[in-house]
Design an enzyme around this catalytic site. Structure first.
Site, PDB file in Angstrom:
ATOM      1  N   LYS A 131     -35.329  42.954  15.262  1.00 38.80           N
ATOM      2  CA  LYS A 131     -34.682  41.775  14.854  1.00 38.80           C
ATOM      3  C   LYS A 131     -35.155  41.030  13.918  1.00 38.80           C
ATOM      4  O   LYS A 131     -36.384  40.969  13.551  1.00 38.80           O
ATOM      5  CB  LYS A 131     -34.430  40.820  16.296  1.00 38.80           C
ATOM      6  CG  LYS A 131     -35.858  40.653  16.934  1.00 38.80           C
ATOM      7  CD  LYS A 131     -36.992  39.990  16.249  1.00 38.80           C
ATOM      8  CE  LYS A 131     -36.643  38.428  15.690  1.00 38.80           C
ATOM      9  NZ  LYS A 131     -37.968  37.778  15.012  1.00 38.80           N
ATOM     10  N   TYR A 215     -33.346  34.656  19.545  1.00 33.87           N
ATOM     11  CA  TYR A 215     -33.649  35.005  20.911  1.00 33.87           C
ATOM     12  C   TYR A 215     -33.053  33.585  21.497  1.00 33.87           C
ATOM     13  O   TYR A 215     -32.539  33.860  22.884  1.00 33.87           O
ATOM     14  CB  TYR A 215     -35.234  34.478  21.050  1.00 33.87           C
ATOM     15  CG  TYR A 215     -36.023  35.556  20.504  1.00 33.87           C
ATOM     16  CD1 TYR A 215     -36.051  36.807  21.267  1.00 33.87           C
ATOM     17  CD2 TYR A 215     -36.843  35.412  19.329  1.00 33.87           C
ATOM     18  CE1 TYR A 215     -37.039  38.038  20.736  1.00 33.87           C
ATOM     19  CE2 TYR A 215     -37.762  36.643  18.985  1.00 33.87           C
ATOM     20  CZ  TYR A 215     -37.612  37.693  19.676  1.00 33.87           C
ATOM     21  OH  TYR A 215     -38.474  38.776  19.303  1.00 33.87           O
TER      22      TYR A 215
HETATM   23  P1  NAD Z   1     -45.264  41.443   8.164  1.00 42.05           P
HETATM   24  O1  NAD Z   1     -45.046  40.446   7.151  1.00 42.05           O
HETATM   25  O2  NAD Z   1     -46.430  41.229   8.971  1.00 42.05           O
HETATM   26  O3  NAD Z   1     -44.982  42.803   7.929  1.00 42.05           O
HETATM   27  C1  NAD Z   1     -43.940  43.337   6.981  1.00 42.05           C
HETATM   28  C2  NAD Z   1     -44.433  44.607   6.565  1.00 42.05           C
HETATM   29  O4  NAD Z   1     -43.363  45.098   5.475  1.00 42.05           O
HETATM   30  C3  NAD Z   1     -45.701  44.780   5.848  1.00 42.05           C
HETATM   31  O5  NAD Z   1     -46.294  45.998   6.330  1.00 42.05           O
HETATM   32  C4  NAD Z   1     -45.244  44.624   4.323  1.00 42.05           C
HETATM   33  O6  NAD Z   1     -46.295  45.591   3.388  1.00 42.05           O
HETATM   34  C5  NAD Z   1     -44.168  45.492   4.367  1.00 42.05           C
HETATM   35  N1  NAD Z   1     -43.419  45.300   3.098  1.00 42.05           N
HETATM   36  C6  NAD Z   1     -42.496  46.038   2.453  1.00 42.05           C
HETATM   37  N2  NAD Z   1     -42.061  45.791   1.332  1.00 42.05           N
HETATM   38  C7  NAD Z   1     -42.094  44.396   1.650  1.00 42.05           C
HETATM   39  C8  NAD Z   1     -41.815  43.266   0.593  1.00 42.05           C
HETATM   40  N3  NAD Z   1     -40.907  43.457  -0.464  1.00 42.05           N
HETATM   41  N4  NAD Z   1     -42.231  41.796   1.061  1.00 42.05           N
HETATM   42  C9  NAD Z   1     -42.995  41.659   1.957  1.00 42.05           C
HETATM   43  N5  NAD Z   1     -43.288  42.679   2.949  1.00 42.05           N
HETATM   44  C10 NAD Z   1     -43.017  44.154   2.578  1.00 42.05           C
HETATM   45  O7  NAD Z   1     -43.805  41.195   9.257  1.00 42.05           O
HETATM   46  P2  NAD Z   1     -43.867  41.399  10.643  1.00 42.05           P
HETATM   47  O8  NAD Z   1     -43.979  40.043  11.447  1.00 42.05           O
HETATM   48  O9  NAD Z   1     -44.348  42.351  11.097  1.00 42.05           O
HETATM   49  O10 NAD Z   1     -42.188  41.554  10.833  1.00 42.05           O
HETATM   50  C11 NAD Z   1     -41.474  42.607  10.542  1.00 42.05           C
HETATM   51  C12 NAD Z   1     -40.180  42.747  11.028  1.00 42.05           C
HETATM   52  O11 NAD Z   1     -40.564  42.639  12.631  1.00 42.05           O
HETATM   53  C13 NAD Z   1     -39.193  41.712  11.334  1.00 42.05           C
HETATM   54  O12 NAD Z   1     -37.881  41.841  11.164  1.00 42.05           O
HETATM   55  C14 NAD Z   1     -39.726  40.646  12.231  1.00 42.05           C
HETATM   56  O13 NAD Z   1     -38.726  39.683  12.522  1.00 42.05           O
HETATM   57  C15 NAD Z   1     -39.813  41.457  13.131  1.00 42.05           C
HETATM   58  N6  NAD Z   1     -40.670  41.053  14.283  1.00 42.05           N
HETATM   59  C16 NAD Z   1     -40.134  41.288  15.575  1.00 42.05           C
HETATM   60  C17 NAD Z   1     -41.040  40.605  16.649  1.00 42.05           C
HETATM   61  C18 NAD Z   1     -40.392  41.096  18.025  1.00 42.05           C
HETATM   62  O14 NAD Z   1     -40.931  40.297  19.196  1.00 42.05           O
HETATM   63  N7  NAD Z   1     -39.326  41.731  18.455  1.00 42.05           N
HETATM   64  C19 NAD Z   1     -42.306  40.072  16.479  1.00 42.05           C
HETATM   65  C20 NAD Z   1     -42.550  40.059  15.062  1.00 42.05           C
HETATM   66  C21 NAD Z   1     -41.809  40.536  13.925  1.00 42.05           C
END
Ligand code: NAD
Length: 363
Positions: A131, A215
């Site tokens: 999401k 959410y």
């Molecule tokens: P994050 O920034 O920690 O990780 C993102 C990942 O994408 C990194 O590994 C990064 O290297 C990679 N990436 C590749 N190309 C990129 C670019 N151009 N710019 C930025 N990052 C790039 O983010 P996250 O918190 O892990 O979130 C990722 C996804 O997961 C999102 O859709 C977020 O909403 C979702 N998420 C969901 C929950 C949940 O409870 N369901 C919780 C946290 C995050």
């Protein structure tokens, strides 16, 4: 059939429009566990999803897709992932030739979801996507279409729909225990002190309505069991140097449902809050916290208590086990792409409503 799935079908949570049966159209050899490849090894993959995949029984961590060679090395060692199952963003499409990988789970910034979901579907893999599903309804529809065309399933990572406290409150409300729903109030927010992360970049799918906002929309939709017909919304910021040009720090919206029920939803990157409060003709239901990784606790009229404890990251494991089970056993998904699209459609309407100051119709 697991009890949770039966009640979701009975309560209409697995609606007929969601009754997409992956294997009825995709003739894959039957496996007893699916191999999952994670795309994007950031916070959520590292801290929640990979550890959860150590708890699942219907699927396991089989591969990774990352742009960072050092992460590839660390992960391969930690999780015993063979080199042939490690991809980068350039050679990702070769995953089509890898029978170890059944499912690609896209855990990238939202602006990248559409591209990687479509590439995964074209590679013949089932797809799970985090999401918010995407940035626009059109992107969501493109993703749904690509999976349908390639006869692959598409699930959205709506972890709450798979957890027992959420399932119990939905059942309680659907059974009419507090009568006709009149008003829902749902809030989800936390203090995000980052300034340059993608969550603070509009073009990457940043902004709180996309992030925590889905959410509170889920809270309103699951509590009423209805889709909103119109929205009004307001946004404000306490950090205008960061949250500007349409990037929202705090959004409040009011939703009108066909039955006449209303919802007030609030979401913020500057306020810690997390609850769902439902008022019906005959009583109330309250969940707090509402969307946490664990600890969901509820109470309702009649002395009802809701509390099914479990440890983190069991919730994510339940989600992936349910979704893998649906793929392997030809069952409807609990939260398919169509469910993600419904929320993004409302998110877009809320941004339009906040900008114009007018009510926006959703019919
Ligand atoms: P994050 O920034 O920690 O990780 C993102 C990942 O994408 C990194 O590994 C990064 O290297 C990679 N990436 C590749 N190309 C990129 C670019 N151009 N710019 C930025 N990052 C790039 O983010 P996250 O918190 O892990 O979130 C990722 C996804 O997961 C999102 O859709 C977020 O909403 C979702 N998420 C969901 C929950 C949940 O409870 N369901 C919780 C946290 C995050």
């Amino acid at each position: 059939m697991p009890t949770r799935r039966i009640f979701l079908q009975q309560t209409g949570l697995i609606a007929s429009s969601l009754a997409f049966s992956p294997l009825s159209i995709a003739q894959s050899p039957k496996k007893d566990r699916l191999g999952v490849a994670l795309v994007g090894l950031g916070y959520y993959s590292t801290d929640l999803i990979a550890p959860a995949l150590q708890l699942t029984k219907n699927c396991y961590l089989a591969g990774i897709v990352t742009g960072t060679p050092s992460k590839a090395e660390t992960w391969a060692k930690k999780y015993n992932i063979p080199e042939k199952n490690v991809y980068n963003y350039q050679n990702f499409d070769k995953i089509a030739d890898n029978p170890d990988i059944d499912v690609v789970y896209v855990i990238l910034p939202p602006s990248m979801h559409r591209e990687y979901v479509i590439r995964a579907a074209k590679a013949g893999k089932h797809v799970w996507v985090e999401k918010p599903m995407a940035m626009t309804e059109k992107e969501c529809q493109d993703m749904i279409n690509a999976c349908k065309q390639n006869k692959r399933s598409l699930a959205v990572g709506y972890r709450l729909q798979h957890e027992p406290n959420t399932q119990e409150y939905i059942k309680f409300l659907r059974e009419g225990k507090i009568g006709k729903i009149k008003m829902v109030s749902c809030s989800a927010g936390y203090n995000d002190n980052r300034t340059t992360h993608w969550k603070q970049k509009k073009e990457m799918g940043g902004g709180v309505m996309y992030d925590m906002g889905v959410y509170v929309l889920q809270g309103a939709r699951l509590a009423t069991g209805e889709e909103p017909i119109s929205v009004t919304a307001q946004q404000y910021t306490t950090r205008p140097e960061i949250y500007k040009n349409g990037l929202d720090e705090t959004t409040m919206a009011q939703l009108v449902f066909p039955s006449g029920a209303r919802a007030a939803v609030q979401t913020s990157f500057g306020i810690n809050m997390n609850f769902l409060h439902v008022t019906g003709e005959k009583g109330f239901l309250k969940m707090e916290p509402y969307s946490a990784y664990n600890g969901q606790t509820g109470e309702a009229s009649g002395g009802v208590k809701i509390k099914h404890p479990y440890d983190v990251p069991r919730q994510q494991a339940m989600q992936m086990d349910d979704d893998a089970d649906a793929i392997m056993n030809n069952k409807p998904l609990i939260a398919p792409g169509e469910e993600g699209l419904r929320d993004i459609r409302i998110v877009e309407a809320i941004y339009r409503a906040a900008k114009s100051g007018q009510s926006v119709k959703l019919t």
